[in-house]
Design a protein around this motif. Structure first.
Motif, short mmCIF file in Angstrom:
data_model
loop_
_atom_site.label_atom_id
_atom_site.label_comp_id
_atom_site.label_asym_id
_atom_site.label_seq_id
_atom_site.Cartn_x
_atom_site.Cartn_y
_atom_site.Cartn_z
N LYS A 1 -52.63 -60.93 -66.93
CA LYS A 1 -52.02 -59.67 -67.35
C LYS A 1 -50.87 -59.87 -68.34
O LYS A 1 -50.34 -58.89 -68.86
CB LYS A 1 -51.52 -58.90 -66.13
N ILE A 2 -50.50 -61.11 -68.62
CA ILE A 2 -49.41 -61.39 -69.56
C ILE A 2 -49.96 -61.34 -70.98
O ILE A 2 -50.83 -62.12 -71.35
CB ILE A 2 -48.77 -62.76 -69.28
N GLY A 3 -49.45 -60.42 -71.78
CA GLY A 3 -49.94 -60.23 -73.13
C GLY A 3 -49.60 -61.38 -74.06
O GLY A 3 -48.66 -62.14 -73.83
N VAL A 4 -50.38 -61.52 -75.13
CA VAL A 4 -50.16 -62.57 -76.11
C VAL A 4 -49.90 -61.95 -77.48
O VAL A 4 -50.35 -60.85 -77.78
CB VAL A 4 -51.36 -63.53 -76.19
N GLY A 5 -49.15 -62.68 -78.31
CA GLY A 5 -48.85 -62.22 -79.65
C GLY A 5 -47.58 -61.39 -79.71
O GLY A 5 -47.46 -60.39 -79.00
N ALA A 6 -46.63 -61.79 -80.54
CA ALA A 6 -45.36 -61.09 -80.62
C ALA A 6 -45.50 -59.70 -81.23
O ALA A 6 -44.74 -58.79 -80.92
CB ALA A 6 -44.36 -61.92 -81.43
N LEU B 1 -51.01 -69.31 -83.01
CA LEU B 1 -50.19 -70.05 -82.06
C LEU B 1 -49.12 -69.13 -81.52
O LEU B 1 -48.52 -68.36 -82.28
CB LEU B 1 -49.53 -71.26 -82.74
N MET B 2 -48.83 -69.21 -80.23
CA MET B 2 -47.77 -68.41 -79.64
C MET B 2 -47.01 -69.21 -78.60
O MET B 2 -47.60 -69.99 -77.85
CB MET B 2 -48.32 -67.15 -78.96
N HIS B 3 -45.69 -69.01 -78.57
CA HIS B 3 -44.84 -69.56 -77.52
C HIS B 3 -44.06 -68.42 -76.90
O HIS B 3 -43.40 -67.66 -77.58
CB HIS B 3 -43.88 -70.61 -78.08
N ASN B 4 -44.16 -68.32 -75.58
CA ASN B 4 -43.47 -67.27 -74.83
C ASN B 4 -42.43 -67.93 -73.94
O ASN B 4 -42.77 -68.61 -72.97
CB ASN B 4 -44.48 -66.48 -73.99
N GLU B 5 -41.16 -67.76 -74.30
CA GLU B 5 -40.05 -68.32 -73.52
C GLU B 5 -39.71 -67.33 -72.42
O GLU B 5 -38.96 -66.38 -72.63
CB GLU B 5 -38.85 -68.56 -74.43
N TRP B 6 -40.29 -67.56 -71.23
CA TRP B 6 -40.11 -66.62 -70.14
C TRP B 6 -38.90 -67.02 -69.30
O TRP B 6 -38.20 -67.97 -69.58
CB TRP B 6 -41.39 -66.60 -69.29
N PHE B 7 -38.68 -66.28 -68.23
CA PHE B 7 -37.55 -66.56 -67.35
C PHE B 7 -37.89 -67.67 -66.36
O PHE B 7 -39.04 -68.05 -66.18
CB PHE B 7 -37.12 -65.30 -66.60
N ALA B 8 -36.84 -68.21 -65.69
CA ALA B 8 -36.99 -69.23 -64.63
C ALA B 8 -37.76 -70.45 -65.10
O ALA B 8 -38.57 -71.03 -64.34
CB ALA B 8 -37.67 -68.61 -63.40
N ASP B 9 -37.55 -70.87 -66.35
CA ASP B 9 -38.19 -72.07 -66.90
C ASP B 9 -39.71 -71.96 -66.97
O ASP B 9 -40.41 -72.99 -66.99
CB ASP B 9 -37.80 -73.32 -66.11
N ILE B 10 -40.23 -70.75 -66.98
CA ILE B 10 -41.67 -70.53 -67.11
C ILE B 10 -42.00 -70.37 -68.60
O ILE B 10 -41.35 -69.60 -69.30
CB ILE B 10 -42.13 -69.29 -66.32
N ASN B 11 -42.99 -71.10 -69.05
CA ASN B 11 -43.41 -71.02 -70.45
C ASN B 11 -44.88 -70.63 -70.55
O ASN B 11 -45.71 -71.10 -69.76
CB ASN B 11 -43.19 -72.36 -71.16
N HIS B 12 -45.17 -69.80 -71.52
CA HIS B 12 -46.53 -69.30 -71.73
C HIS B 12 -46.95 -69.66 -73.16
O HIS B 12 -46.26 -69.32 -74.12
CB HIS B 12 -46.54 -67.78 -71.53
N GLU B 13 -48.07 -70.34 -73.30
CA GLU B 13 -48.54 -70.79 -74.61
C GLU B 13 -49.93 -70.23 -74.89
O GLU B 13 -50.73 -70.01 -73.97
CB GLU B 13 -48.60 -72.32 -74.67
N PHE B 14 -50.20 -70.00 -76.18
CA PHE B 14 -51.52 -69.53 -76.59
C PHE B 14 -51.89 -70.22 -77.89
O PHE B 14 -51.06 -70.35 -78.80
CB PHE B 14 -51.51 -68.02 -76.80
N VAL B 15 -53.14 -70.66 -78.01
CA VAL B 15 -53.65 -71.22 -79.25
C VAL B 15 -55.09 -70.76 -79.40
O VAL B 15 -55.84 -70.68 -78.42
CB VAL B 15 -53.55 -72.77 -79.25
N GLY B 16 -55.47 -70.44 -80.63
CA GLY B 16 -56.84 -69.98 -80.83
C GLY B 16 -57.28 -70.10 -82.28
O GLY B 16 -56.45 -70.20 -83.20
N VAL B 17 -58.59 -70.11 -82.49
CA VAL B 17 -59.19 -70.09 -83.82
C VAL B 17 -60.33 -69.07 -83.81
O VAL B 17 -60.93 -68.80 -82.77
CB VAL B 17 -59.73 -71.48 -84.24
N ALA B 18 -60.59 -68.50 -84.98
CA ALA B 18 -61.69 -67.54 -85.11
C ALA B 18 -62.31 -67.68 -86.49
O ALA B 18 -61.62 -67.97 -87.47
CB ALA B 18 -61.20 -66.12 -84.88
N PHE B 19 -63.63 -67.44 -86.57
CA PHE B 19 -64.36 -67.61 -87.81
C PHE B 19 -65.28 -66.41 -88.03
O PHE B 19 -66.20 -66.17 -87.25
CB PHE B 19 -65.21 -68.88 -87.77
#
Length: 310
Positions: free
Chosen positions: A40-45, A81-99
């Motif tokens: 349920k955690i969204g991606v992309g700023a 590429l996405m980096h989500n600096e969350w609370f309590a030292d939790i980090n959320h990362e996303f990487v993807g490619v599309a063609f």
């Protein structure tokens, strides 16, 4: 006349999805009963800066989350590429490619990873044991295709894994999305059914996935310089939420964004927790975005994302 119709339609869409019990402040009966809730955690700023209202507006690789049908709009291969600096030292990362593959459609692959850092293990008596590093992972394969200039369909297949100390849970899930753009007005409508799949067994008990339905509209003004969005979000483990967003582009380079997400019955972390904001920069082939998302007493979170076109 078209503008009057558009605003009327969006208003009806919002209020038609508000249940009679909108003022109910009780905890939802399914709260805490779902597995893989990191889905349920969204991606992309960009999307997060507009209050998570993107199901009818998404048009880049992050569409794989908000509405996979939006991938049909890609004209060139993309890397995200996405980096989500969350609370309590939790980090959320996303990487993807599309063609984009012409008349065949658009294919993509991405991964979403949630890390909880290092945690101290303890036995039943409270004695310290080994350090462990819990995480959640989704491997996502996407496909989208447009039918004419107005309608597009998209789907995701996801492999899911959750690791907590020595215990592991795995599962599969699917998303189904659709997008319709009116040919005679700058209005788009979108829908996405997320996280559909069988129950996931963790240790000795099976849990359902956090199935979520998103319906929304997007309207563009002033040669698409101004973007207005609204989504109705219906998760199976929480109350319905309404999200609205505004984005304004200056000189085809700078984008300013803000949004608000309201959960019917009240936001759990306070009213301010629904307010989001951010900005973006278009630099040649690159789109760089930032979003600030408050979580009430838990503090502020920061998302940084990049899209590269090739």
């Amino acid at each position: 006349m078209n503008r009057f119709f558009t605003y009327t339609f969006i208003t009806v869409l919002i209020f038609a999805c508000i249940p009679v019990i909108a003022d109910n402040t009780d905890i939802h009966e399914n709260a805490g009963t779902r597995a893989m809730t990191f889905l349920k955690i969204g991606v992309g700023a960009k999307a997060m800066g507009m209050g998570e209202s993107q199901v009818a507006a998404t048009d880049d690789l992050y569409a794989s989350y908000w509405n996979p049908a939006g991938l049909a709009k890609l004209q060139k291969p993309q890397l995200a590429l996405m980096h989500n600096e969350w609370f309590a030292d939790i980090n959320h990362e996303f990487v993807g490619v599309a063609f984009p593959l012409g008349s065949i459609g658009t294919v993509g692959a991405s991964a979403s990873y949630l890390s909880f850092g290092e945690l101290q293990g303890r036995d039943r008596d409270g004695n310290e044991t080994a350090i462990f590093r819990p995480y959640d992972l989704a491997m996502i394969f996407s496909y989208a295709r447009g039918f004419g200039n107005s309608f597009a369909f998209g789907a995701n297949a996801k492999f899911l894994r959750e690791q907590i100390a020595d215990e592991t849970g795995t599962g599969i899930a699917f998303d189904l999305g659709a997008l319709y753009t009116f040919p005679d007005m700058p209005l788009s409508l979108g829908g996405n059914a997320q996280h559909l799949g069988p129950r996931v067994t963790f240790i000795e008990e099976a849990f359902g996935l956090p199935v979520t339905i998103r319906l929304g509209a997007a309207y563009r003004l002033w040669n698409e310089a101004l973007l207005l969005t609204t989504d109705v979000i219906h998760p199976t483990d929480n109350d319905i939420a309404i999200a609205v967003g505004v984005g304004y582009t200056i000189g085809n380079i700078l984008q300013l964004r803000t949004g608000y997400k309201y959960q019917l019955g009240g936001n759990d972390l306070g009213a301010i927790s629904g307010l989001t904001g951010g900005f973006g920069l278009t630099l040649l082939r690159f789109q760089v975005d930032y979003a600030l998302v408050p979580f009430g007493v838990l503090g502020l979170t920061h998302r940084f994302s990049l899209v590269a076109n090739f």
